[in-house]
Motif scaffolding. Structure first.
Motif, mmCIF file in Angstrom:
data_model
loop_
_atom_site.group_PDB
_atom_site.id
_atom_site.type_symbol
_atom_site.label_atom_id
_atom_site.label_comp_id
_atom_site.label_asym_id
_atom_site.label_seq_id
_atom_site.Cartn_x
_atom_site.Cartn_y
_atom_site.Cartn_z
ATOM 1 N N UNK A 153 -24.335 -14.797 -19.000
ATOM 2 C CA UNK A 153 -24.686 -14.473 -17.623
ATOM 3 C C UNK A 153 -23.581 -13.703 -16.899
ATOM 4 N N UNK A 154 -23.013 -12.693 -17.572
ATOM 5 C CA UNK A 154 -21.927 -11.968 -16.937
ATOM 6 C C UNK A 154 -22.460 -10.945 -15.930
ATOM 7 N N UNK A 155 -21.712 -10.812 -14.863
ATOM 8 C CA UNK A 155 -22.015 -9.830 -13.826
ATOM 9 C C UNK A 155 -20.731 -9.100 -13.497
ATOM 10 N N UNK A 156 -20.828 -7.785 -13.399
ATOM 11 C CA UNK A 156 -19.700 -6.947 -12.980
ATOM 12 C C UNK A 156 -20.252 -5.824 -12.119
ATOM 13 N N UNK A 157 -19.743 -5.743 -10.899
ATOM 14 C CA UNK A 157 -20.139 -4.688 -9.969
ATOM 15 C C UNK A 157 -18.872 -3.984 -9.528
ATOM 16 N N UNK A 205 -21.069 1.710 -4.831
ATOM 17 C CA UNK A 205 -21.341 0.492 -5.593
ATOM 18 C C UNK A 205 -22.121 0.821 -6.861
ATOM 19 N N UNK A 206 -21.666 0.225 -7.970
ATOM 20 C CA UNK A 206 -22.354 0.436 -9.244
ATOM 21 C C UNK A 206 -22.400 -0.885 -9.998
ATOM 22 N N UNK A 207 -23.579 -1.314 -10.339
ATOM 23 C CA UNK A 207 -23.763 -2.537 -11.099
ATOM 24 C C UNK A 207 -23.675 -2.199 -12.583
ATOM 25 N N UNK A 208 -22.657 -2.718 -13.230
ATOM 26 C CA UNK A 208 -22.475 -2.486 -14.659
ATOM 27 C C UNK A 208 -23.249 -3.508 -15.477
ATOM 28 N N UNK A 209 -23.072 -4.785 -15.152
ATOM 29 C CA UNK A 209 -23.811 -5.860 -15.808
ATOM 30 C C UNK A 209 -24.348 -6.800 -14.746
ATOM 31 N N UNK A 210 -25.591 -7.206 -14.908
ATOM 32 C CA UNK A 210 -26.218 -8.134 -13.974
ATOM 33 C C UNK A 210 -26.870 -9.250 -14.773
ATOM 34 N N UNK A 211 -26.189 -10.399 -14.858
ATOM 35 C CA UNK A 211 -26.698 -11.563 -15.573
ATOM 36 C C UNK A 211 -26.954 -11.244 -17.049
ATOM 37 N N UNK A 212 -26.003 -10.541 -17.674
ATOM 38 C CA UNK A 212 -26.107 -10.104 -19.067
ATOM 39 C C UNK A 212 -25.594 -11.196 -19.994
ATOM 40 N N UNK A 249 -14.204 -10.402 -14.549
ATOM 41 C CA UNK A 249 -15.635 -10.638 -14.334
ATOM 42 C C UNK A 249 -15.870 -10.970 -12.868
ATOM 43 N N UNK A 250 -17.038 -10.635 -12.368
ATOM 44 C CA UNK A 250 -17.445 -11.131 -11.055
ATOM 45 C C UNK A 250 -18.022 -12.533 -11.200
ATOM 46 N N UNK A 251 -18.789 -12.743 -12.267
ATOM 47 C CA UNK A 251 -19.302 -14.077 -12.571
ATOM 48 C C UNK A 251 -19.721 -14.129 -14.032
ATOM 49 N N UNK A 252 -19.887 -15.348 -14.520
ATOM 50 C CA UNK A 252 -20.303 -15.554 -15.901
ATOM 51 C C UNK A 252 -19.194 -16.152 -16.746
ATOM 52 N N UNK A 253 -19.473 -16.289 -18.031
ATOM 53 C CA UNK A 253 -18.545 -16.908 -18.974
ATOM 54 C C UNK A 253 -18.375 -16.038 -20.204
ATOM 55 N N UNK A 254 -17.176 -16.073 -20.754
ATOM 56 C CA UNK A 254 -16.878 -15.456 -22.046
ATOM 57 C C UNK A 254 -16.376 -16.588 -22.927
ATOM 58 N N UNK A 255 -17.156 -16.912 -23.935
ATOM 59 C CA UNK A 255 -16.873 -18.087 -24.754
ATOM 60 C C UNK A 255 -16.548 -17.645 -26.181
ATOM 61 N N UNK A 256 -15.387 -18.064 -26.657
ATOM 62 C CA UNK A 256 -14.982 -17.800 -28.038
ATOM 63 C C UNK A 256 -14.768 -19.147 -28.706
#
Length: 90
Positions: A6-10, A18-25, A58-65
């Motif tokens: 659920x990553x988001x980056x604006x 404003x440019x949305x790169x990822x929205x809840x990806x 990130x603006x929001x979300x998780x990166x899990x390794x």
């Protein structure tokens, strides 16, 4: 395993640029899987790698390794999980 959850980056939020790169990806790569990412210039390939490596936040979300969320770890601490080879542009 690598999981983007659920990553988001604006970029430039709240501005005319404003440019949305990822929205809840979300993306999951299991151990042993291989992934190629292709796309035109500006499609977000390098930005996704920079988000994973911590070069941009990130603006929001998780990166899990391997079950550990590294989204809030500093870039230099992520180096123990991630190897990166830069392209020579010269």
């Amino acid at each position: 395993m690598l999981e983007l959850k659920n990553i988001t980056k604006i970029y430039n939020p709240g501005t005319i640029n404003e440019m949305c790169l990822f929205d809840d990806f979300s993306l999951t790569l299991n151990d042993g899987e291989f992934l190629s990412i292709v796309g035109s210039n500006g499609s977000g390939k390098t930005s996704m790698l920079n988000l994973i490596c911590g070069s941009i936040p990130l603006d929001s979300g998780s990166i899990i390794i391997d079950g550990k969320d590294i989204a809030k770890e500093k870039e230099f601490k992520r180096n123990q999980y991630i190897g990166r080879v830069f392209q020579n542009t010269a």
